[in-house]
Design a protein around this motif. Sequence first.
Motif, PDB file in Angstrom:
ATOM      1  N   ILE A   6       0.292  -6.065   5.273  1.00 17.04           N
ATOM      2  CA  ILE A   6       1.072  -5.106   4.484  1.00 17.04           C
ATOM      3  C   ILE A   6       0.465  -3.714   4.624  1.00 17.04           C
ATOM      4  CG2 ILE A   6       1.904  -4.520   2.165  1.00 17.04           C
ATOM      5  CD1 ILE A   6       1.612  -7.413   1.366  1.00 17.04           C
ATOM      6  N   ILE A   7       1.332  -2.720   4.805  1.00 14.29           N
ATOM      7  CA  ILE A   7       0.886  -1.319   4.822  1.00 14.29           C
ATOM      8  C   ILE A   7       1.486  -0.625   3.601  1.00 14.29           C
ATOM      9  CG2 ILE A   7       0.949   0.888   6.063  1.00 14.29           C
ATOM     10  CD1 ILE A   7       1.313  -0.797   8.663  1.00 14.29           C
ATOM     11  N   VAL A   8       0.634  -0.008   2.784  1.00 11.43           N
ATOM     12  CA  VAL A   8       1.125   0.729   1.602  1.00 11.43           C
ATOM     13  C   VAL A   8       1.011   2.224   1.895  1.00 11.43           C
ATOM     14  CG1 VAL A   8       0.762   1.214  -0.848  1.00 11.43           C
ATOM     15  CG2 VAL A   8       0.427  -1.116   0.018  1.00 11.43           C
ATOM     16  N   LEU A   9       2.115   2.960   1.734  1.00 14.36           N
ATOM     17  CA  LEU A   9       2.098   4.418   1.915  1.00 14.36           C
ATOM     18  C   LEU A   9       1.774   5.057   0.572  1.00 14.36           C
ATOM     19  CD1 LEU A   9       5.319   4.889   4.087  1.00 14.36           C
ATOM     20  CD2 LEU A   9       2.948   4.515   4.839  1.00 14.36           C
ATOM     21  N   ASP A  43       3.424   5.070  -6.135  1.00 15.63           N
ATOM     22  CA  ASP A  43       2.652   4.422  -5.068  1.00 15.63           C
ATOM     23  C   ASP A  43       1.667   3.401  -5.644  1.00 15.63           C
ATOM     24  OD1 ASP A  43       4.110   6.282  -3.792  1.00 15.63           O
ATOM     25  OD2 ASP A  43       2.445   7.484  -3.086  1.00 15.63           O
ATOM     26  N   LEU A  44       1.243   3.643  -6.894  1.00 18.45           N
ATOM     27  CA  LEU A  44       0.397   2.637  -7.556  1.00 18.45           C
ATOM     28  C   LEU A  44       1.218   1.375  -7.813  1.00 18.45           C
ATOM     29  CD1 LEU A  44      -1.785   4.640 -10.109  1.00 18.45           C
ATOM     30  CD2 LEU A  44      -2.593   3.251  -8.203  1.00 18.45           C
ATOM     31  N   HIS A  45       2.509   1.554  -8.121  1.00 15.10           N
ATOM     32  CA  HIS A  45       3.381   0.381  -8.290  1.00 15.10           C
ATOM     33  C   HIS A  45       3.514  -0.362  -6.949  1.00 15.10           C
ATOM     34  CE1 HIS A  45       4.946   1.013 -12.411  1.00 15.10           C
ATOM     35  NE2 HIS A  45       4.708   2.278 -12.159  1.00 15.10           N
ATOM     36  N   ALA A  46       3.609   0.400  -5.859  1.00 10.21           N
ATOM     37  CA  ALA A  46       3.716  -0.224  -4.525  1.00 10.21           C
ATOM     38  C   ALA A  46       2.437  -1.005  -4.217  1.00 10.21           C
ATOM     39  CB  ALA A  46       3.962   0.849  -3.468  1.00 10.21           C
ATOM     40  N   ASP A 118       3.913  -6.738   8.838  1.00  5.30           N
ATOM     41  CA  ASP A 118       5.081  -7.480   8.338  1.00  5.30           C
ATOM     42  C   ASP A 118       5.880  -6.661   7.337  1.00  5.30           C
ATOM     43  OD1 ASP A 118       4.458 -10.169   9.557  1.00  5.30           O
ATOM     44  OD2 ASP A 118       2.619  -9.808   8.430  1.00  5.30           O
ATOM     45  N   LEU A 119       5.151  -5.920   6.505  1.00  2.46           N
ATOM     46  CA  LEU A 119       5.820  -5.242   5.398  1.00  2.46           C
ATOM     47  C   LEU A 119       5.194  -3.867   5.176  1.00  2.46           C
ATOM     48  CD1 LEU A 119       7.774  -5.580   2.936  1.00  2.46           C
ATOM     49  CD2 LEU A 119       5.865  -6.622   1.704  1.00  2.46           C
ATOM     50  N   VAL A 120       6.068  -2.862   5.001  1.00  2.00           N
ATOM     51  CA  VAL A 120       5.591  -1.529   4.615  1.00  2.00           C
ATOM     52  C   VAL A 120       6.117  -1.272   3.207  1.00  2.00           C
ATOM     53  CG1 VAL A 120       5.578   0.941   5.160  1.00  2.00           C
ATOM     54  CG2 VAL A 120       5.731  -0.735   7.020  1.00  2.00           C
ATOM     55  N   LEU A 121       5.230  -0.889   2.293  1.00  6.96           N
ATOM     56  CA  LEU A 121       5.639  -0.583   0.919  1.00  6.96           C
ATOM     57  C   LEU A 121       5.367   0.882   0.626  1.00  6.96           C
ATOM     58  CD1 LEU A 121       4.183  -3.691  -0.979  1.00  6.96           C
ATOM     59  CD2 LEU A 121       6.579  -3.262  -0.417  1.00  6.96           C
ATOM     60  N   ALA A 122       6.385   1.567   0.110  1.00  7.49           N
ATOM     61  CA  ALA A 122       6.214   2.968  -0.299  1.00  7.49           C
ATOM     62  C   ALA A 122       6.625   3.070  -1.752  1.00  7.49           C
ATOM     63  CB  ALA A 122       7.094   3.867   0.566  1.00  7.49           C
TER      64      ALA A 122
END
Length: 293
Positions: A6-9, A43-46, A118-122
């Motif tokens: 997972i990548i978090v922006l 972004d903290l929620h992401a 697999d997943l990018v979260l912003a």
Amino acid sequence: MKPLKIIVLAKQVPDTRNVSTDAMKPDGTVNRGKLPTIYNPDDLHALELALNIKDRVPGTEITVLTMGPKRAADVIRESYYRGADYGVMISDRRFGGADTLATSYTLAKGIEKLAPYDLVLAGRQAIDGDTAQVGPQSAEKLNIPQVTYVEEIISLNDDEIVAKRRLENGVEIVSAPFPCLMTVHESSPNCRTRVAKRVMKYKYARTQTELESKSTEDYIKELHEKRNYLSIPEWGVEDINAEMKKIGLAGSPTKVKKVESIVLTAGEAKVLSDSAVDIDSMIVELIQNHTIG
Ligand SMILES: Cc1cc2nc3c(=O)[nH]c(=O)nc-3n(C[C@H](O)[C@H](O)[C@H](O)COP(=O)(O)OP(=O)(O)OC[C@H]3O[C@@H](n4cnc5c(N)ncnc54)[C@H](O)[C@@H]3O)c2cc1C
């Protein structure tokens, strides 16, 4: 199921929710020196959503990616304290002045360098620019499906992820194949707090630029020689293979010509009693001017 990548922006933003009287300059521009910087709230929620998936799918790895000036490394450290595994800074003067188009291009190039994922979260949106465009534009550039306004992950398996979206008049349950990008709504759970052990482990994590700064004490430099995990990678234009004409000011068709400080003043005030006649007349007036009804 197999562990996810997972990548978090995450973006560092001025704390526009606690604006003091001297936060605006007389010319109407933001006095950034007077506003503390914070982790963009959405972004903290992401990050929490990513950590929740990691709890459900052991072995999942979370990388936080941020683009910003050197001080934005604080966002990476904060992410480590709360449970992220890796962090990367995209930082180079030449990225400065980016609008959402140039920002999403730059982030997409960074994400491509981190592939496979697999997943990018912003977050849904940043509290300074407020456009909510960067997540969807990044998905577009990566050519992957996107799900916006995500509140909760209902289920996931090796092939797809099912999410609940928070809409104005209800919720929607949708599924998407991997890899995909999701923007996370503020109605999702708050991010868990820092873990004391992780603060102790990562408090000296630094980028190379921070390490070379005169204010960095020698014992921190010595620690870095022994502990690789303390080093926060810092990528510039060449590292992500970005085209100069698509980054920074050159890649930004949006030009903010003027910022105005608008103070709203009430034009007229009416005092009503709690009598039935007054309340009836107020309702009629509100219906007539289309405020309600
Ligand atoms: C007052 C003001 C007005 C502006 N108006 C415009 C405008 O009209 N059009 C325009 O194109 N630009 C505008 N900008 C510039 C815009 O803020 C920047 O381009 C910014 O880098 C990205 O847009 P955003 O803050 O609106 O992000 P949003 O699209 O609101 O952010 C959504 C999510 O994308 C991710 N994200 C965004 N930026 C980063 C980053 N640097 N690093 C990591 N993740 C990130 C985060 O997860 C964030 O929650 C404006 C800026 C200001 C201060």
